[in-house]
Design an enzyme around this catalytic site. Structure first.
Site, PDB file in Angstrom:
ATOM      1  N   GLY A  10      -2.566  -1.561 -17.687  1.00 12.20           N
ATOM      2  CA  GLY A  10      -1.992  -1.605 -16.356  1.00 12.20           C
ATOM      3  C   GLY A  10      -0.932  -2.333 -16.206  1.00 12.20           C
ATOM      4  N   GLY A  12       0.896  -3.174 -13.622  1.00 12.41           N
ATOM      5  CA  GLY A  12       1.470  -3.815 -12.188  1.00 12.41           C
ATOM      6  C   GLY A  12       2.019  -5.133 -12.313  1.00 12.41           C
ATOM      7  N   PHE A  13       1.626  -5.867 -11.368  1.00 13.98           N
ATOM      8  CA  PHE A  13       2.594  -7.193 -11.257  1.00 13.98           C
ATOM      9  C   PHE A  13       1.534  -7.906 -12.445  1.00 13.98           C
ATOM     10  CE2 PHE A  13       3.960  -5.864  -7.101  1.00 13.98           C
ATOM     11  CZ  PHE A  13       5.459  -6.331  -7.370  1.00 13.98           C
ATOM     12  N   VAL A  79      -7.081   4.928 -19.860  1.00 15.07           N
ATOM     13  CA  VAL A  79      -8.315   4.138 -20.556  1.00 15.07           C
ATOM     14  C   VAL A  79      -9.662   4.638 -19.932  1.00 15.07           C
ATOM     15  CG1 VAL A  79      -9.530   1.859 -20.953  1.00 15.07           C
ATOM     16  CG2 VAL A  79      -6.963   2.040 -21.080  1.00 15.07           C
ATOM     17  N   GLU A 170       2.780  -2.349   9.080  1.00 12.13           N
ATOM     18  CA  GLU A 170       4.492  -1.910   8.473  1.00 12.13           C
ATOM     19  C   GLU A 170       4.570  -0.341   8.861  1.00 12.13           C
ATOM     20  OE1 GLU A 170       4.825  -5.479   5.276  1.00 12.13           O
ATOM     21  OE2 GLU A 170       4.134  -3.665   4.597  1.00 12.13           O
ATOM     22  N   ALA A 316       0.812  -9.267  -4.473  1.00 15.70           N
ATOM     23  CA  ALA A 316       1.760  -9.382  -5.642  1.00 15.70           C
ATOM     24  C   ALA A 316       1.542 -10.835  -6.219  1.00 15.70           C
ATOM     25  CB  ALA A 316       2.940  -8.842  -5.373  1.00 15.70           C
TER      26      ALA A 316
END
Lengths: 425, 425
Positions: A10, A12-13, A79, A170, A316
């Protein structure tokens, strides 16, 4: 000592921050596997859905971010299973052995057992979903402009957002603002300002992670953009006609999902001990019980903060701090030092409402309105990866802010074939 | 006098320029119909396919471009048939009456009777096709990085572009440059510089519309980027394995089509007199014989230049000049003045090869190399619609030029659903 092989699943962050911390360390080789070729700055994804930014403004190739680190390899693959007994994982391309493993596959939307709702109410986790939402919202206005049926027009100009967390707020705020300021002057037959936007929240208030007062302020800010906030309201059905909410039916052509999430299925599929949302249980050093060389971070990790006694939120900063802690733990192992225990340092939280309002909470320190929005802006620009993206996002925002226009108002189809033949579609 | 209703079908260069000329004219109302919501700056579309620009950099909502003109209405719908006898056209939403009609629907790719080739060799006419080509080219490098089979790797790193016109040359040059400069440093297992790029042209030379000398220079420039140019070569088959060319088989995972085009089917479907490529025959004032209130412009228009005795090329300057001429002809009609005859003013032509080379021909005046590329750059930025786009494109290019990076290297899937679940794809 032999080189140890760290595999990160992964980009990501969590995964990316771990990889950066492990880059150029002697005695370690790192393989980062992701089935997408890009890292995504998720906190700004709603801006792509709302035509404010282009996908490339908030996404960058993982390969390119890590290219100058010789000991890091990036693989674009998927994976399928982890065999923790044998320190091996299976991908759709090959089996890969590891000494250390970091699982950071993130989360996807959960429709609470109603997977059939997804077709009518897309969530917001990927670039594809963002452009699909953009297509639906913009197309609804276009269809409303040509229809001669008043009921149909009302249905097309009704937008429902399910879920009153930061993403739902948002999205609803951005639709309100877009219809009031950006689109209003472009249409002839419809009054885009009359668009109805309904934000549905099952709990007693939106943004429950914020102080009561801030959440009330956010509600007022949303209302000033024409968004109705329905709290204590449960969705019982979503279909092509609209949404059933606590006994009422809202006819709507555009429903967006910002309610539950569940972790990637890799944890349960590989037999790890998981919570109900599919997150893998970990110890205080973020490693899996009985497999101290397997770590989990980010949205995939079930970790209860010992201070608040609550699961850490899927944001995050949590993923970033966990990724860095795990990299440090691996380095500590190599130096035969103790790993320590993971502690989340809460730097505060924020949510933005429309073009120039936000709420920000840092401990007991609270901000609202334009000033909160400016803080939000600075923080998000600062953390956006890579110089180019940062510069372009600032320019896009400056342009939108001063002109009320949106730069990426494209309706892009799902089908690439022979678009220019009117007969074929 | 009553208001006359001018209907324009298509928001490309011809339709948009006609609409702008007719905007704010007393006694006229204008309806522009397009089934896409955006005007596309086609000359730079190959840059989207090659990850240099984002879709929104070269596309703008038609509605937004024309929003300040009160007498212009924009409809997002699809025209299915023209009934010229009754001055009416059918759309998928409603029937619309007109006093004047301008058909400017453009062209699509022609596979010369082999429509089954499209799946394996996409053309480049729309944003969707550009992102599909980007996905295929970038994915081929990613797949080559993970495969352990040498034959498969060779197939994945072989790129075939069919058609040696400006688009084919631009695509082949850009792949050559991307593999040599942008991607080379990002991969560990493959040497992206060894990518084979083959440009196939049926005729004796590429860019036949240019002088012999310029076309030879373009061939040399392509070769320096690792592109092989095969002239006098006919494609006899395209399938999932690759391409058959004049008896040889090239195994290739990525084939791109830049060969023939044909006009939108609306002309033949509506019973107009068309040439073999589906273009509608028009008189010297660009109106259809027997229907002097129906005009045709751009790629849909069969118009032989009386000076060169050749069909005008399918390029933006032709479409722009035709759109403006037709707007002037309608205004002349209203003032009971003669329409005049359309004459194409040839301002020259250019093609770009890679990052910093181009060829430019204006009458007998010829340029090559870096200087030609700078001219190309200035001309394209100047004509790009809208201040914002222009600024962003300049910045994107400046950034790519100095860093050798490409800003939009995203592999985006065709499916938006539940991407985060590894099991579902």
């Amino acid at each position: 000592m032999d080189d140890k092989h760290v595999v990160i699943v992964g980009g990501g962050f969590a995964g990316l921050n771990a990889a950066k911390q492990l880059a150029d360390r002697r005695g370690l080789t790192v393989t980062l596997i992701d089935r997408r070729n890009h890292h995504l700055f998720q906190p700004l994804l709603y801006q792509v859905a709302m035509a404010g930014l282009s996908p490339a403004d908030i996404a960058a190739p993982i390969r390119s971010i890590l290219s100058r680190h010789e000991n890091v390899r990036v693989i674009n693959s998927e994976v399928t299973r982890v065999d923790a007994e044998n320190n091996q994982l299976q991908t759709t391309d090959e089996d890969i052995d590891y000494d250390y493993l970091l699982l950071a596959c993130g989360a996807m939307h959960s429709y609470f057992g109603h997977d059939e709702w997804e077709e009518h109410a897309p969530g917001l986790k990927s670039i594809e979903q963002a452009t699909e939402i953009r297509r639906r919202v913009l197309s609804a206005f276009e269809r409303a402009e040509v229809t001669h049926d008043a009921d149909d027009r009302r249905r097309l100009l009704t937008f429902v957002v399910v879920g009153g967390g930061p993403t739902g707020v948002e999205l609803a705020g951005a639709i309100g603002e877009m219809s009031r300021f950006t689109l209003a002057r472009d249409f002839r037959n419809i009054d885009a300002k009359l668009a109805r936007i309904i934000l549905i929240e099952a709990g007693p208030r939106i943004l429950p992670m914020f102080a009561q007062k801030l959440s009330a302020r956010a509600t007022r800010d949303l209302e000033s953009l024409g968004v109705q906030v329905w709290t204590d309201s449960s969705v019982t059905e979503i279909n092509a006609d609209g949404v059933d909410v606590s006994g009422e039916t809202i006819r709507s052509a555009t429903v967006l999902w910002a309610a539950g999430v569940k972790a990637s299925a890799l944890g349960t599929d590989s037999g790890f001990d998981c919570d109900r949302a599919g997150r893998i249980h970990v110890g205080s050093d973020l490693s899996v019980p009985l497999h101290s060389n397997v770590f989990v971070a980010g949205d995939q990790c079930a970790f209860v903060d010992p201070e608040t006694e609550r699961q850490l939120p899927g944001i995050a900063p949590v993923a970033t701090q966990q990724g860095r802690f795990i990299a440090a733990a691996i380095v500590a192992d190599r130096q035969q030092q103790p790993r320590g225990e993971f502690r989340y340092r809460d730097k505060g939280q924020m949510a933005t409402i429309g073009r120039s309002r936000a709420i920000t909470e840092v401990g007991k320190f609270r901000l609202t309105g334009l000033f909160a929005w400016l803080v939000w802006l600075v923080v998000h620009i600062y953390f956006l990866t890579g110089f180019r993206n940062r510069l372009f996002v600032v320019l896009s925002w400056a342009w939108s802010f001063f002109t009320f226009r949106r730069g990426a108002r494209l309706i892009v189809s799902k089908n690439w074939r022979s678009y220019s033949d009117p007969k074929s579609s």
